[in-house]
Design a protein around this motif. Structure first.
Motif, PDB file in Angstrom:
ATOM      1  N   GLY A   1      26.028  21.818  82.263  1.00 17.90           N
ATOM      2  CA  GLY A   1      25.095  22.940  82.380  1.00 17.90           C
ATOM      3  C   GLY A   1      24.902  23.656  81.059  1.00 17.90           C
ATOM      4  O   GLY A   1      23.788  24.073  80.719  1.00 17.90           O
ATOM      5  N   MET A   2      25.985  23.791  80.304  1.00 20.59           N
ATOM      6  CA  MET A   2      25.906  24.446  79.004  1.00 20.59           C
ATOM      7  C   MET A   2      25.054  23.628  78.040  1.00 20.59           C
ATOM      8  O   MET A   2      24.223  24.177  77.307  1.00 20.59           O
ATOM      9  CB  MET A   2      27.313  24.630  78.440  1.00 20.59           C
ATOM     10  N   ILE A   3      25.229  22.308  78.057  1.00 21.44           N
ATOM     11  CA  ILE A   3      24.427  21.448  77.180  1.00 21.44           C
ATOM     12  C   ILE A   3      22.948  21.537  77.548  1.00 21.44           C
ATOM     13  O   ILE A   3      22.080  21.634  76.678  1.00 21.44           O
ATOM     14  CB  ILE A   3      24.931  19.991  77.242  1.00 21.44           C
ATOM     15  N   GLN A   4      22.642  21.539  78.853  1.00 18.13           N
ATOM     16  CA  GLN A   4      21.246  21.640  79.273  1.00 18.13           C
ATOM     17  C   GLN A   4      20.653  22.990  78.862  1.00 18.13           C
ATOM     18  O   GLN A   4      19.520  23.051  78.389  1.00 18.13           O
ATOM     19  CB  GLN A   4      21.122  21.446  80.781  1.00 18.13           C
ATOM     20  N   ALA A   5      21.421  24.065  79.038  1.00 23.98           N
ATOM     21  CA  ALA A   5      20.940  25.385  78.618  1.00 23.98           C
ATOM     22  C   ALA A   5      20.760  25.430  77.103  1.00 23.98           C
ATOM     23  O   ALA A   5      19.807  26.030  76.593  1.00 23.98           O
ATOM     24  CB  ALA A   5      21.913  26.464  79.070  1.00 23.98           C
ATOM     25  N   TYR A   6      21.667  24.786  76.383  1.00 23.08           N
ATOM     26  CA  TYR A   6      21.590  24.726  74.925  1.00 23.08           C
ATOM     27  C   TYR A   6      20.310  24.007  74.502  1.00 23.08           C
ATOM     28  O   TYR A   6      19.605  24.450  73.598  1.00 23.08           O
ATOM     29  CB  TYR A   6      22.831  24.002  74.416  1.00 23.08           C
ATOM     30  N   ILE A   7      20.005  22.892  75.172  1.00 28.82           N
ATOM     31  CA  ILE A   7      18.786  22.138  74.841  1.00 28.82           C
ATOM     32  C   ILE A   7      17.545  22.946  75.211  1.00 28.82           C
ATOM     33  O   ILE A   7      16.564  22.974  74.459  1.00 28.82           O
ATOM     34  CB  ILE A   7      18.788  20.773  75.549  1.00 28.82           C
ATOM     35  N   ASP A   8      17.587  23.625  76.372  1.00 34.30           N
ATOM     36  CA  ASP A   8      16.421  24.391  76.821  1.00 34.30           C
ATOM     37  C   ASP A   8      16.056  25.518  75.856  1.00 34.30           C
ATOM     38  O   ASP A   8      14.891  25.884  75.739  1.00 34.30           O
ATOM     39  CB  ASP A   8      16.680  24.976  78.214  1.00 34.30           C
ATOM     40  N   HIS A   9      17.041  26.076  75.166  1.00 29.80           N
ATOM     41  CA  HIS A   9      16.788  27.220  74.274  1.00 29.80           C
ATOM     42  C   HIS A   9      16.991  26.844  72.812  1.00 29.80           C
ATOM     43  O   HIS A   9      17.460  27.651  72.016  1.00 29.80           O
ATOM     44  CB  HIS A   9      17.704  28.387  74.647  1.00 29.80           C
ATOM     45  N   SER A  10      16.643  25.614  72.464  1.00 25.65           N
ATOM     46  CA  SER A  10      16.872  25.125  71.111  1.00 25.65           C
ATOM     47  C   SER A  10      15.655  25.328  70.224  1.00 25.65           C
ATOM     48  O   SER A  10      14.515  25.308  70.689  1.00 25.65           O
ATOM     49  CB  SER A  10      17.210  23.636  71.131  1.00 25.65           C
ATOM     50  N   SER A  11      15.946  25.484  68.941  1.00 21.55           N
ATOM     51  CA  SER A  11      14.879  25.552  67.950  1.00 21.55           C
ATOM     52  C   SER A  11      14.400  24.130  67.658  1.00 21.55           C
ATOM     53  O   SER A  11      15.004  23.149  68.098  1.00 21.55           O
ATOM     54  CB  SER A  11      15.408  26.196  66.665  1.00 21.55           C
ATOM     55  N   LEU A  12      13.341  24.039  66.879  1.00 20.14           N
ATOM     56  CA  LEU A  12      12.792  22.723  66.545  1.00 20.14           C
ATOM     57  C   LEU A  12      13.794  21.906  65.734  1.00 20.14           C
ATOM     58  O   LEU A  12      13.957  20.705  65.976  1.00 20.14           O
ATOM     59  CB  LEU A  12      11.482  22.880  65.779  1.00 20.14           C
ATOM     60  N   LEU A  13      14.511  22.538  64.814  1.00 21.72           N
ATOM     61  CA  LEU A  13      15.499  21.817  64.020  1.00 21.72           C
ATOM     62  C   LEU A  13      16.610  21.258  64.905  1.00 21.72           C
ATOM     63  O   LEU A  13      17.006  20.107  64.757  1.00 21.72           O
ATOM     64  CB  LEU A  13      16.100  22.741  62.947  1.00 21.72           C
TER      65      LEU A  13
END
Length: 192
Positions: free
Chosen positions: A94-106
């Motif tokens: 869940g943390m990885i998915q949330a991390y991907i969902d709120h990621s910058s372009l870089l």
């Protein structure tokens, strides 16, 4: 006037025969994919066969996770350490998915590079696997194994669980020492 709730009746017998056809179709689809890859390898098109097979497997894995066919830890365990580990894995996912969902372009570019490296490693593994097939029957057998993992993920999880489960065996009981009859005690004023 009262409104009646919608009633839905699910007849499980209606779909019971369809499951076997879905399993058979999956076996045929994966078997034909591996057979096609084997045929392309025999024609000297190993690179195309490995890339296509890897792309299908990677996308299939993603779709199975997204649609809930692959889940982390279905039923609770009686061992609290195992349950804590499963909960930790679910929290990390869940943390990885949330991390991907709120990621910058870089960050998305870096994640994509990681995915690309993982895909190349998968492709190299598939390339190696395609070179060890000596005939079509070995290719079909490998396709059957892959299809079995796809059709019956709970079967293999159950088999692994059965291998890891300890059987409850009662502790061995030591034989009791024979009890010697007690010597009569001397009464008051008597000596033995």
């Amino acid at each position: 006037m009262t409104t009646q709730p919608d009633i839905h009746i699910h007849n499980t017998n209606f779909d019971s025969g369809a499951h076997i056809w879905r399993v058979l179709a999956t076996f045929l689809a994966i078997g034909s994919l591996v057979s096609l890859a084997y045929g392309l390898t025999q024609w000297g098109l190993l690179e195309i066969a490995a890339t296509g097979t890897s792309a299908v497997l990677a996308m299939l894995f993603q779709l199975m996770i997204r649609n809930g066919f692959i889940v982390l830890g279905g039923e609770p365990s009686e061992d609290s350490r195992i349950q804590e580990g499963r909960n930790a894995l679910k929290a990390i996912a869940g943390m990885i998915q949330a991390y991907i969902d709120h990621s910058s372009l870089l960050r998305l570019v870096l994640i994509s590079i990681g995915y690309g490296v993982a895909f190349v490693l998968l492709r190299q593994t598939v390339t190696w696997a395609l070179t060890i097939f000596t005939n079509i029957w070995m290719a079909l057998a490998a396709g059957g194994v892959v299809a079995a993992f796809i059709c019956f993920p709970t079967l293999f999880a159950g088999l692994l669980r059965a291998v890891r489960t300890r059987t409850a065996r009662p502790a061995p009981v030591a034989p009791a020492a024979p009890v010697e009859p007690a010597a009569p005690s001397a009464g008051p004023g008597q000596t033995a």
